[in-house]
Structure formats: C-alpha cells, structure tokens
Design an enzyme around this catalytic site. Structure first.
Site, PDB file in Angstrom:
ATOM      1  N   ASN A 137       0.614   4.098   1.480  1.00 18.75           N
ATOM      2  CA  ASN A 137       0.835   4.702   2.792  1.00 18.75           C
ATOM      3  C   ASN A 137       1.630   3.800   3.731  1.00 18.75           C
ATOM      4  O   ASN A 137       1.791   4.089   4.906  1.00 18.75           O
ATOM      5  CB  ASN A 137      -0.495   5.099   3.445  1.00 18.75           C
ATOM      6  CG  ASN A 137      -1.381   3.888   3.712  1.00 18.75           C
ATOM      7  OD1 ASN A 137      -1.006   2.743   3.474  1.00 18.75           O
ATOM      8  ND2 ASN A 137      -2.589   4.159   4.208  1.00 18.75           N
ATOM      9  N   ARG A 138       2.142   2.706   3.185  1.00 17.07           N
ATOM     10  CA  ARG A 138       2.961   1.730   3.921  1.00 17.07           C
ATOM     11  C   ARG A 138       2.176   0.961   4.978  1.00 17.07           C
ATOM     12  O   ARG A 138       2.766   0.213   5.748  1.00 17.07           O
ATOM     13  CB  ARG A 138       4.185   2.386   4.577  1.00 17.07           C
ATOM     14  CG  ARG A 138       5.252   2.942   3.604  1.00 17.07           C
ATOM     15  CD  ARG A 138       5.318   2.209   2.303  1.00 17.07           C
ATOM     16  NE  ARG A 138       6.517   2.547   1.529  1.00 17.07           N
ATOM     17  CZ  ARG A 138       6.480   2.961   0.254  1.00 17.07           C
ATOM     18  NH1 ARG A 138       5.331   3.121  -0.356  1.00 17.07           N
ATOM     19  NH2 ARG A 138       7.600   3.184  -0.407  1.00 17.07           N
ATOM     20  N   LEU A 139       0.854   1.139   5.026  1.00 18.77           N
ATOM     21  CA  LEU A 139       0.028   0.279   5.860  1.00 18.77           C
ATOM     22  C   LEU A 139      -0.353  -0.942   5.015  1.00 18.77           C
ATOM     23  O   LEU A 139      -1.504  -1.112   4.606  1.00 18.77           O
ATOM     24  CB  LEU A 139      -1.208   1.029   6.358  1.00 18.77           C
ATOM     25  CG  LEU A 139      -0.930   2.147   7.371  1.00 18.77           C
ATOM     26  CD1 LEU A 139      -2.226   2.865   7.740  1.00 18.77           C
ATOM     27  CD2 LEU A 139      -0.264   1.577   8.620  1.00 18.77           C
ATOM     28  N   GLN A 160       0.848  -1.186   0.000  1.00 22.70           N
ATOM     29  CA  GLN A 160       0.000   0.000   0.000  1.00 22.70           C
ATOM     30  C   GLN A 160       0.887   1.240   0.000  1.00 22.70           C
ATOM     31  O   GLN A 160       1.957   1.265   0.635  1.00 22.70           O
ATOM     32  CB  GLN A 160      -0.901   0.016   1.230  1.00 22.70           C
ATOM     33  CG  GLN A 160      -1.844  -1.180   1.341  1.00 22.70           C
ATOM     34  CD  GLN A 160      -2.885  -1.212   0.238  1.00 22.70           C
ATOM     35  OE1 GLN A 160      -3.183  -0.191  -0.388  1.00 22.70           O
ATOM     36  NE2 GLN A 160      -3.432  -2.392  -0.022  1.00 22.70           N
TER      37      GLN A 160
END
Length: 237
Positions: free
Chosen positions: A201-203, A199
């Site tokens: 957003n790094r989530l 993802q």
C-alpha cells in the site's frame, strides 16, 4: 508528461508479498544498527535471485554540492564502518577527498528491503589496501593498473593493449603484481542508518538509527534512546 517508450510505465506496479506485514522495533535483533544490518545481510545472502548482495550505491558531492552516484561492491563491514575499494584518481575519490560526506544505499529487490547509510569517508591504511589487492584474482589486479578510472580515453583498444602488455609481463604467476599507489580503500563511518521495508500500500516502514545532535532536546514520544549511543526513530514513508 509524454513518454518516448512503447512500454506503459504507469502500470509497472507489483504487489509486495512480505512474510510479515509490519516492520517495527519488535523485529530488531538489537537496539543498534550494525547488528540489524548483519541480520538483514545474512538473510540477503541466502535469498535466491540476488547475484551480488554486497552491491551498494555510493553518492558523493563536490565541495560546491554537485552530486554524483554510482554502484560499487562493499568489501567489508564491522562496527567501524563499511569498506570499498577504488582508484584514488576517480571522480568518486576526488569528491570524497574534498567533501568526505557521503551516502551508501543497499537495495535488495526480492526482499523489498533497503538500507541507507549516511556518514563520512576516510582512507584505510596502505597495508590493508595491499592485503586486499593481493587477495583479488590476478586479472582484477591487472585491471586496477590498466584503468586510470574516470579519465577520457580514445578507444577500448587502449585498454586492451595495456592489459595484453601486462599479461605478458606477469605471465609467471610466481611474480607478484605490485599494487599501484593510486588504488586503495575507503572506510565509510556512519552517523545514520535507515532500514526500509516495502509495503504494497506504499505505507513503507522506515526505522532510522542516528547519532544525537549536540545540545538537542529529545521528544520521548518520537525518539527513543537505543544502545551504543544511537537514537531510534520511525519515519513517515
């Protein structure tokens, strides 16, 4: 930390453009990992820019726990596990013999997807290895004989001379090339699969199938019972 490179690593960041922003249980084709791997692998095989969709990384360790890792090609999979071939004298094979616990990693960058598989290795039969060996191009068969994988050699010329001698010996393609005893396959029998979807957003999304631990008490809010004896969990990124 300073860098020896003129390239700024800190700005190497690219957005992930996914067809769907979230990967969750609704995206699973079945509540067991092999069918999900099959679905993703079929999509990977149809994706431009992935030259070898069956490329995977194999991580092994000595009995003392010293790790090593290298890329190989996966040559088959079913509900028994994942197969690759190697020289039984190689470092990876020696480590698998003394410590069969290992990990596989597939990463398909254009799709921002990865699959991590933990399990145990066991040799496949000589009959299976022989069948696959003779399905390879003859040059690849000769290469398996030439290379005593992971041993120290004095020069590239050593390999070239051995290959030239074998090419002459087996110039007649009606003569079968014998499979060396030191070459064959391993089956990796999984006890854990992690499906990772990147993802922006790094989530990142991480869904894990695993085998239950003897005697454990499950929290139904965190761990769901899936099919074929597997458990399903979401992991924090």
């Amino acid at each position: 930390m300073s860098s020896l490179s003129d390239v700024s690593i800190s700005v190497m960041r690219h957005p992930y453009h996914n067809k769907r922003s979230i990967f969750d249980e609704r995206d699973l084709v079945a509540k067991e990992p092999y069918a999900q791997f099959q679905k993703w692998f079929e999509e990977v095989c149809k994706t431009n820019g992935i030259m070898e969709p069956n490329a995977m990384t194999v991580a092994t360790a000595t009995k003392e726990g010293k790790p090593s890792v290298r890329p190989v090609l996966m040559k088959g999979f079913d509900k028994n596990g994942f197969v690759f071939y190697t020289n039984y004298g190689s470092r990876k094979a020696k480590e698998l013999e003394e410590n069969p616990n290992c990990c596989l990693m597939f990463y398909w960058e254009p799709l921002k997807r990865a699959v991590r598989i933990e399990g145990r290795a066991e040799r496949i039969s000589q009959e299976e290895s022989l069948k696959y060996f003779h399905s390879r191009p003859r040059e690849s068969q000769l290469g398996a004989i030439v290379s005593q994988q992971s041993t120290v050699i004095s020069s590239r010329e050593v390999l070239d001379k051995k290959l030239a001698a074998l090419q002459e010996k087996y110039a007649d393609e009606s003569i079968p090339i014998p499979k060396p005893d030191y070459w064959g396959g391993y089956l990796i029998v999984p006890d854990s699969f992690e499906f990772w979807q990147g993802q922006t957003n790094r989530l990142h999304d991480r869904l894990r199938f695993r085998r239950p631990v003897t005697g454990e008490v499950l929290d139904p809010e965190l761990t769901k019972v899936a099919d074929d004896g597997w458990l399903l969990e979401r992991l924090a990124p």
